[in-house]
Design a protein around this motif. Structure first.
Motif, PDB file in Angstrom:
ATOM      1  N   SER A 150       0.995  -1.369  -0.091  1.00  0.00           N
ATOM      2  CA  SER A 150       0.081  -0.058  -0.024  1.00  0.00           C
ATOM      3  C   SER A 150       0.977   1.325   0.018  1.00  0.00           C
ATOM      4  O   SER A 150       1.951   1.031   0.174  1.00  0.00           O
ATOM      5  CB  SER A 150      -0.958   0.028   0.990  1.00  0.00           C
ATOM      6  OG  SER A 150      -0.220   0.149   2.421  1.00  0.00           O
ATOM      7  N   GLY A 151       0.404   2.331  -0.297  1.00  0.00           N
ATOM      8  CA  GLY A 151       0.976   3.505  -0.148  1.00  0.00           C
ATOM      9  C   GLY A 151       0.415   4.668   0.113  1.00  0.00           C
ATOM     10  O   GLY A 151      -0.701   4.702   0.289  1.00  0.00           O
ATOM     11  N   ASP A 152       1.205   5.866   0.465  1.00  0.00           N
ATOM     12  CA  ASP A 152       0.455   7.156   0.999  1.00  0.00           C
ATOM     13  C   ASP A 152       1.250   8.209  -0.002  1.00  0.00           C
ATOM     14  O   ASP A 152       2.465   8.335   0.155  1.00  0.00           O
ATOM     15  CB  ASP A 152       0.543   7.430   2.267  1.00  0.00           C
ATOM     16  CG  ASP A 152       0.138   8.614   2.704  1.00  0.00           C
ATOM     17  OD1 ASP A 152      -0.037   9.503   1.795  1.00  0.00           O
ATOM     18  OD2 ASP A 152      -0.260   8.680   4.217  1.00  0.00           O
ATOM     19  N   ASN A 153       0.428   8.461  -1.027  1.00  0.00           N
ATOM     20  CA  ASN A 153       0.968   9.648  -1.989  1.00  0.00           C
ATOM     21  C   ASN A 153       1.644  10.898  -1.227  1.00  0.00           C
ATOM     22  O   ASN A 153       2.529  11.511  -1.782  1.00  0.00           O
ATOM     23  CB  ASN A 153       0.139   9.600  -3.260  1.00  0.00           C
ATOM     24  CG  ASN A 153       0.050   8.436  -4.224  1.00  0.00           C
ATOM     25  OD1 ASN A 153       0.958   7.693  -4.329  1.00  0.00           O
ATOM     26  ND2 ASN A 153      -0.902   8.433  -4.800  1.00  0.00           N
ATOM     27  N   GLY A 154       0.671  11.425  -0.434  1.00  0.00           N
ATOM     28  CA  GLY A 154       0.884  12.567   0.402  1.00  0.00           C
ATOM     29  C   GLY A 154       2.359  12.554   0.933  1.00  0.00           C
ATOM     30  O   GLY A 154       3.007  13.342   0.999  1.00  0.00           O
ATOM     31  N   LYS A 155       2.486  11.199   1.566  1.00  0.00           N
ATOM     32  CA  LYS A 155       3.854  11.030   2.372  1.00  0.00           C
ATOM     33  C   LYS A 155       4.958  10.502   1.513  1.00  0.00           C
ATOM     34  O   LYS A 155       6.009  10.199   2.130  1.00  0.00           O
ATOM     35  CB  LYS A 155       3.648  10.345   3.776  1.00  0.00           C
ATOM     36  CG  LYS A 155       2.516  10.970   4.446  1.00  0.00           C
ATOM     37  CD  LYS A 155       2.433  10.011   5.920  1.00  0.00           C
ATOM     38  CE  LYS A 155       1.351  10.650   6.773  1.00  0.00           C
ATOM     39  NZ  LYS A 155       1.269   9.618   7.809  1.00  0.00           N
ATOM     40  N   ASN A 156       4.763  10.064   0.346  1.00  0.00           N
ATOM     41  CA  ASN A 156       5.787   9.496  -0.512  1.00  0.00           C
ATOM     42  C   ASN A 156       6.283   8.337  -0.029  1.00  0.00           C
ATOM     43  O   ASN A 156       7.606   7.992   0.218  1.00  0.00           O
ATOM     44  CB  ASN A 156       6.885  10.615  -1.104  1.00  0.00           C
ATOM     45  CG  ASN A 156       6.171  11.471  -1.946  1.00  0.00           C
ATOM     46  OD1 ASN A 156       6.308  12.846  -1.502  1.00  0.00           O
ATOM     47  ND2 ASN A 156       5.812  11.439  -3.167  1.00  0.00           N
ATOM     48  N   THR A 157       5.093   7.594   0.545  1.00  0.00           N
ATOM     49  CA  THR A 157       5.815   6.415   1.592  1.00  0.00           C
ATOM     50  C   THR A 157       4.998   5.093   1.191  1.00  0.00           C
ATOM     51  O   THR A 157       3.794   5.168   0.743  1.00  0.00           O
ATOM     52  CB  THR A 157       5.401   6.421   2.742  1.00  0.00           C
ATOM     53  OG1 THR A 157       6.511   7.653   3.571  1.00  0.00           O
ATOM     54  CG2 THR A 157       5.927   5.209   3.741  1.00  0.00           C
ATOM     55  N   VAL A 158       5.655   4.133   0.906  1.00  0.00           N
ATOM     56  CA  VAL A 158       5.140   2.511   0.332  1.00  0.00           C
ATOM     57  C   VAL A 158       5.214   1.751   1.604  1.00  0.00           C
ATOM     58  O   VAL A 158       6.172   1.812   2.274  1.00  0.00           O
ATOM     59  CB  VAL A 158       5.651   2.131  -0.790  1.00  0.00           C
ATOM     60  CG1 VAL A 158       7.270   1.735  -1.028  1.00  0.00           C
ATOM     61  CG2 VAL A 158       4.667   0.956  -1.262  1.00  0.00           C
ATOM     62  N   TYR A 159       4.378   0.972   1.789  1.00  0.00           N
ATOM     63  CA  TYR A 159       4.256  -0.020   3.054  1.00  0.00           C
ATOM     64  C   TYR A 159       4.162  -1.581   2.418  1.00  0.00           C
ATOM     65  O   TYR A 159       3.553  -1.695   1.384  1.00  0.00           O
ATOM     66  CB  TYR A 159       3.181   0.204   3.732  1.00  0.00           C
ATOM     67  CG  TYR A 159       3.147   1.644   4.382  1.00  0.00           C
ATOM     68  CD1 TYR A 159       3.929   1.857   5.556  1.00  0.00           C
ATOM     69  CD2 TYR A 159       2.543   2.593   3.908  1.00  0.00           C
ATOM     70  CE1 TYR A 159       3.804   3.349   5.866  1.00  0.00           C
ATOM     71  CE2 TYR A 159       2.296   3.834   4.325  1.00  0.00           C
ATOM     72  CZ  TYR A 159       3.110   4.155   5.522  1.00  0.00           C
ATOM     73  OH  TYR A 159       3.175   5.417   5.920  1.00  0.00           O
ATOM     74  N   LEU A 160       4.717  -2.524   2.973  1.00  0.00           N
ATOM     75  CA  LEU A 160       4.519  -3.934   2.965  1.00  0.00           C
ATOM     76  C   LEU A 160       4.067  -4.580   4.275  1.00  0.00           C
ATOM     77  O   LEU A 160       4.661  -4.617   5.051  1.00  0.00           O
ATOM     78  CB  LEU A 160       5.881  -4.516   2.409  1.00  0.00           C
ATOM     79  CG  LEU A 160       5.632  -5.907   1.853  1.00  0.00           C
ATOM     80  CD1 LEU A 160       4.698  -6.114   0.679  1.00  0.00           C
ATOM     81  CD2 LEU A 160       7.061  -6.499   1.639  1.00  0.00           C
ATOM     82  N   GLN A 161       2.832  -4.913   4.149  1.00  0.00           N
ATOM     83  CA  GLN A 161       2.186  -5.499   5.493  1.00  0.00           C
ATOM     84  C   GLN A 161       2.550  -6.923   5.144  1.00  0.00           C
ATOM     85  O   GLN A 161       2.073  -7.602   4.169  1.00  0.00           O
ATOM     86  CB  GLN A 161       0.854  -5.309   5.652  1.00  0.00           C
ATOM     87  CG  GLN A 161       0.145  -6.153   6.929  1.00  0.00           C
ATOM     88  CD  GLN A 161       0.569  -5.650   8.131  1.00  0.00           C
ATOM     89  OE1 GLN A 161       1.013  -4.486   8.373  1.00  0.00           O
ATOM     90  NE2 GLN A 161       0.902  -6.540   8.769  1.00  0.00           N
ATOM     91  N   MET A 162       3.218  -7.809   5.915  1.00  0.00           N
ATOM     92  CA  MET A 162       3.725  -9.039   5.963  1.00  0.00           C
ATOM     93  C   MET A 162       3.165 -10.113   6.939  1.00  0.00           C
ATOM     94  O   MET A 162       3.392  -9.930   8.127  1.00  0.00           O
ATOM     95  CB  MET A 162       4.929  -9.474   5.818  1.00  0.00           C
ATOM     96  CG  MET A 162       5.751  -8.396   4.688  1.00  0.00           C
ATOM     97  SD  MET A 162       7.453  -8.794   4.465  1.00  0.00           S
ATOM     98  CE  MET A 162       8.038  -8.459   6.062  1.00  0.00           C
ATOM     99  N   ASN A 163       1.979 -10.797   6.551  1.00  0.00           N
ATOM    100  CA  ASN A 163       1.402 -11.634   7.540  1.00  0.00           C
ATOM    101  C   ASN A 163       1.632 -13.384   7.221  1.00  0.00           C
ATOM    102  O   ASN A 163       2.333 -13.657   6.295  1.00  0.00           O
ATOM    103  CB  ASN A 163      -0.311 -11.424   7.550  1.00  0.00           C
ATOM    104  CG  ASN A 163      -0.618 -10.066   7.860  1.00  0.00           C
ATOM    105  OD1 ASN A 163       0.010  -9.260   8.608  1.00  0.00           O
ATOM    106  ND2 ASN A 163      -1.456  -9.526   7.373  1.00  0.00           N
ATOM    107  N   SER A 164       1.390 -14.018   8.336  1.00  0.00           N
ATOM    108  CA  SER A 164       1.605 -15.328   8.108  1.00  0.00           C
ATOM    109  C   SER A 164       3.185 -15.802   7.589  1.00  0.00           C
ATOM    110  O   SER A 164       3.165 -16.581   6.659  1.00  0.00           O
ATOM    111  CB  SER A 164       0.700 -16.216   7.192  1.00  0.00           C
ATOM    112  OG  SER A 164      -0.529 -16.016   7.674  1.00  0.00           O
TER     113      SER A 164
END
Length: 116
Positions: free
Chosen positions: A70-84
């Protein structure tokens, strides 16, 4: 020039979760895609997940249903949620960004270790 800084890596037990973040700074105008690659010991660097500014995503088959980019364009940040998480996810995870007509950029990486 774009600087990418990853965070959120660490040690987690199998079945646990981690959330990685990548913050972009510098000359960020024109970035159209960001994503995550990983390189495990003795293995080649491989694409984990990527997304465009418009929200389209792509995942490697082995992480589908467990990882979410997922990303937040306003913060110029991308995330990676890793489960299991499984030990197979153990690797250095690198953030990547592409800037139209300019180039490709990489972060320094953050270590993810899945072990009991």
């Amino acid at each position: 020039q774009v600087q990418l800084v990853e965070s959120g890596g660490g040690l987690v037990q199998p079945g646990g979760s981690l959330r990685l973040a990548c913050a972009a700074s510098g000359t960020i105008f024109g970035i159209y895609t960001m994503g995550w690659y990983r390189q495990a010991p003795g293995k080649q660097r491989e694409l984990v997940a990527a997304m465009t500014r418009g929200g389209s995503t792509n995942y490697r088959d082995s992480v589908k249903g467990r990882f979410t980019i997922s990303g937040d364009n306003g913060k110029n940040t991308v995330y990676l949620q890793m489960n299991s998480l499984t030990p197979a996810a153990t690797a250095v995870y690198y953030c990547n960004a592409a800037r139209a007509s300019i180039g490709i950029y990489w972060g320094q990486g953050t270590q993810v270790t899945v072990s009991s």
